[in-house]
Structures are given as C-alpha cells and as structure tokens.
Scaffold this active site. Structure first.
Site, short mmCIF file in Angstrom:
data_model
loop_
_atom_site.label_atom_id
_atom_site.label_comp_id
_atom_site.label_asym_id
_atom_site.label_seq_id
_atom_site.Cartn_x
_atom_site.Cartn_y
_atom_site.Cartn_z
N LYS A 51 -3.44 -11.74 5.03
CA LYS A 51 -2.47 -12.70 4.19
C LYS A 51 -1.11 -12.33 4.62
CE LYS A 51 -5.15 -12.01 -0.20
NZ LYS A 51 -5.08 -11.58 -1.61
N ASP A 87 -1.50 -15.48 -5.84
CA ASP A 87 -2.02 -14.35 -6.57
C ASP A 87 -1.01 -13.78 -7.85
OD1 ASP A 87 -4.14 -13.72 -5.19
OD2 ASP A 87 -3.13 -12.76 -3.65
P1 NAP Z 1 -3.52 -3.95 1.58
O1 NAP Z 1 -2.40 -4.84 1.78
O2 NAP Z 1 -4.51 -3.47 2.60
O3 NAP Z 1 -3.10 -2.66 0.57
C1 NAP Z 1 -4.11 -1.54 0.26
C2 NAP Z 1 -3.17 -0.57 -0.53
O4 NAP Z 1 -4.36 0.26 -0.84
C3 NAP Z 1 -2.21 0.31 0.20
O5 NAP Z 1 -1.29 0.54 -0.77
C4 NAP Z 1 -2.85 1.43 0.58
O6 NAP Z 1 -2.06 2.82 0.56
C5 NAP Z 1 -3.86 1.72 -0.57
N1 NAP Z 1 -5.15 2.44 -0.12
C6 NAP Z 1 -6.05 2.09 0.74
N2 NAP Z 1 -7.02 3.01 0.69
C7 NAP Z 1 -6.42 4.22 0.00
C8 NAP Z 1 -7.21 5.61 -0.41
N3 NAP Z 1 -8.20 6.02 0.28
N4 NAP Z 1 -6.14 6.39 -1.09
C9 NAP Z 1 -5.07 5.88 -1.70
N5 NAP Z 1 -4.54 4.82 -1.28
C10 NAP Z 1 -5.38 3.84 -0.72
O7 NAP Z 1 -4.62 -4.69 0.49
P2 NAP Z 1 -4.02 -5.85 -0.82
O8 NAP Z 1 -4.20 -7.21 -0.36
O9 NAP Z 1 -2.73 -5.51 -1.33
O10 NAP Z 1 -5.41 -5.48 -1.79
C11 NAP Z 1 -5.50 -4.46 -2.65
C12 NAP Z 1 -6.52 -4.66 -3.54
O11 NAP Z 1 -6.36 -5.63 -4.40
C13 NAP Z 1 -8.01 -4.87 -2.79
O12 NAP Z 1 -8.83 -3.94 -3.35
C14 NAP Z 1 -8.29 -6.22 -3.21
O13 NAP Z 1 -9.65 -6.44 -3.36
C15 NAP Z 1 -7.41 -6.73 -4.57
N6 NAP Z 1 -7.34 -7.87 -5.00
C16 NAP Z 1 -7.70 -8.46 -5.93
C17 NAP Z 1 -7.33 -9.72 -6.06
C18 NAP Z 1 -7.93 -10.45 -7.41
O14 NAP Z 1 -7.97 -11.77 -7.64
N7 NAP Z 1 -8.54 -9.81 -8.18
C19 NAP Z 1 -6.16 -10.57 -5.47
C20 NAP Z 1 -5.63 -9.88 -4.54
C21 NAP Z 1 -6.14 -8.46 -4.11
P3 NAP Z 1 -1.14 3.20 1.96
O15 NAP Z 1 -0.09 2.07 2.08
O16 NAP Z 1 -0.95 4.31 1.94
O17 NAP Z 1 -1.98 2.59 3.27
#
Ligand code: NAP
Length: 268
Positions: A51, A87
C-alpha cells in the site's frame, strides 16, 4: 476474502466481470501496476506490503490516499492510473454502525503502519478528542502522530505517541472509550502483547482490524471480561463496498458482499 465478496456482487448485478487474486512480490509491484491498462483491468486492490510503496509509484492520488500516504485501490481511468484508499472510510462506517461513541473521548490505536493511519483518521472523524498511538517501534508512532497532528479538521485533537508499555498503563486505559488493534499481532501468532484489560471501563470498546472465523488473540480477554468488541470483518466489508463502486461506477447491492463474507467466516 475479497474475491469472494466482489464476485458475489458481480453475480448479483449480472455483470460480466471477475475479481482475481494475484501474488505480487515487492520488486514486481511497478511492473504489475504498469500492466493494468495494457491488460484492460478496470481496477485492483492492494494489500500488505504494497500500500505505501504504491502511493510512491502512482502519480495521481486522491486526497484520502495522499493523507494516508497509502493506496489500497488503483482505478484504471481510461488508461491512466488513479490511487485511492477506502480503509479509513470503511473503518469509520463500521465504528458508526457498531455505535462506538468517541465524542470528547480517548481512543488508543495500537500500531503505526497503514491500518493505524486509517484508524487515526476514522477515530478523528467519529469525534475522538484524544488519540494515543502505541507502537512497538516508538519512533514510528511519533512520526505518525506528528503527521496527523491536525487531521484536516477544525476540531483540535490531542495526539500522543507511546511504546507498547502504554498498554499496561492502568490510568490511561481507564480513560479509553476505544482500544483498537491496527498491528499484525495475532494474525499468524497465537498471542498479543501484555495489555491490562481489567483496567478499562466496562463499556470500553475493543476493536481488532484483523478478522478471522474464531476470536482473535487481541479480543479473547476482552470477550472474557464482557467488553463490547468487534473484529475487522465490518471494516473489510465496508472498504470492499466502497472499492467496488470506485472500480465499477455502480454500488454493490446492499448486504451482498457482507453476507458472503460472514458465510465464509461461519457467522450466519
Ligand atoms: P503494516 O504497515 O505492516 O504495520 C504493521 C504494524 O504491526 C506495525 O505497527 C508493527 O510495529 C506492528 N507489528 C508487527 N508485528 C509485531 C509484533 N510481533 N509485535 C508488536 N508489533 C508488531 O501493516 P498494516 O497494513 O498497517 O496492517 C496491520 C493489520 O491490519 C494487518 O493485520 C492487516 O491484516 C489489518 N488490516 C485489516 C483491514 C480490514 O479491512 N479489516 C484493512 C487493513 C489492514 P513496528 O512499527 O514496530 O514494526
């Protein structure tokens, strides 16, 4: 789940279109995007990890995609690509439908990626007065909070950045009207970070952007304590309905995309 949802809407509208999933590696993102007009594809959705990279590649972005610095929809506008993001509006619609009232209240957003940016915007639009962003990498929480310091609203919103230790700060948790997980913690792992659920008020809402058939690790203890809660299925349905309209110029029939998703999650 997106192909299932979009194809159900095409079938309901008797439209001769199909939604397919493609696995694209980061190094192939540019080439994949370039192929959209060549192949006559009307639009694509993008998910993790594309994204934010797509927002840097696509030249024409909607105001929402610029604000979020992330693209989850690419629309083929007569050969020209346009990036948009559904989103935040998808989550906002779900929070309103769930009756989450944030007016003059505190929301805690866990995470600092694209979903957290969408969550901050949605919470601001639903009326939050204070938002605390808590993230494993605190520096990322700080830059996200700075970026949304004045989230295009005449209302003043107080934004603060913390590390994950905020989740065991009983005083902070006691004030929260919403605790929202926007990290991938619990997506593939079986546990969530330490969080003092019992310190929250009985009507504090727990929302997980992750969705799955059973309770997510983030929601399990909230459910045990009888706190109001929801996972990200509603956000997924809403962002998908908004994307469908952007791609096809016509709204999906009400309820069709949601029903098929809930069936797949065994909730009907
Ligand atoms: P992203 O940009 O990759 O961000 C991931 C986030 O998770 C970061 O803040 C990261 O922290 C944190 N993280 C990952 N592993 C971790 C761990 N082991 N311990 C602590 N923090 C951890 O991903 P994103 O696009 O924001 O998506 C995040 C989640 O939202 C995903 O699971 C996705 O499936 C969900 N989502 C759902 C929808 C929906 O329509 N329901 C839409 C969008 C996203 P750091 O900064 O420290 O790395």
């Amino acid at each position: 789940m997106s192909p299932t949802m979009h194809n159900a809407a095409y079938a309901a509208l008797a439209m001769d279109r199909v939604y397919l999933a493609f696995r694209v590696t980061p190094e192939n993102l540019r080439a994949a995007l370039r192929s959209i007009p060549a192949l006559g594809i009307v639009g694509v959705n993008l998910t993790v990890p594309h994204k934010e990279a797509a927002a840097r590649v696509i030249k024409t972005l909607s105001a929402e995609a610029k604000l979020l610095r992330a693209v989850n929809c690419v629309i083929n506008d007569r050969g020209k690509l346009r990036g948009d993001n559904t989103d935040a509006h998808g989550l906002e619609r779900d929070l309103r439908a769930l009756g989450v009232d944030l007016r003059s209240r505190l929301a805690i957003v866990i995470g600092a990626g694209g979903a957290a940016a969408a969550a901050i915007l949605a919470c601001a639009r639903v009326g939050a007065a204070r938002i605390v962003v808590a993230n494993r990498t605190r520096s990322r929480a700080i830059s996200l909070a700075r970026r949304f310091h004045s989230p295009h609203s005449s209302r003043r919103i107080e934004l603060a950045a913390r590390g994950l230790e905020a989740l065991t700060d009983a005083t902070l948790l006691a004030e929260a009207a919403l605790v929202l997980n926007a990290t991938s913690m619990g997506l593939t792992t079986g546990s969530f970070a330490p969080l003092d659920y019992a310190a929250t008020s009985p009507n504090c809402f727990f929302y997980d952007a992750i969705y799955r058939a059973d309770a997510t690790p983030f929601l399990r203890e909230a459910i045990a304590l009888n706190r109001p809660h929801a996972d990200g299925a509603g956000m997924l349905i809403n962002q998908g309905e908004l994307a469908f309209e952007l791609f096809n110029g016509v709204a999906p029939p009400p309820g069709v995309m949601g029903q098929v998703l809930l069936e797949r999650l065994c909730r009907t």
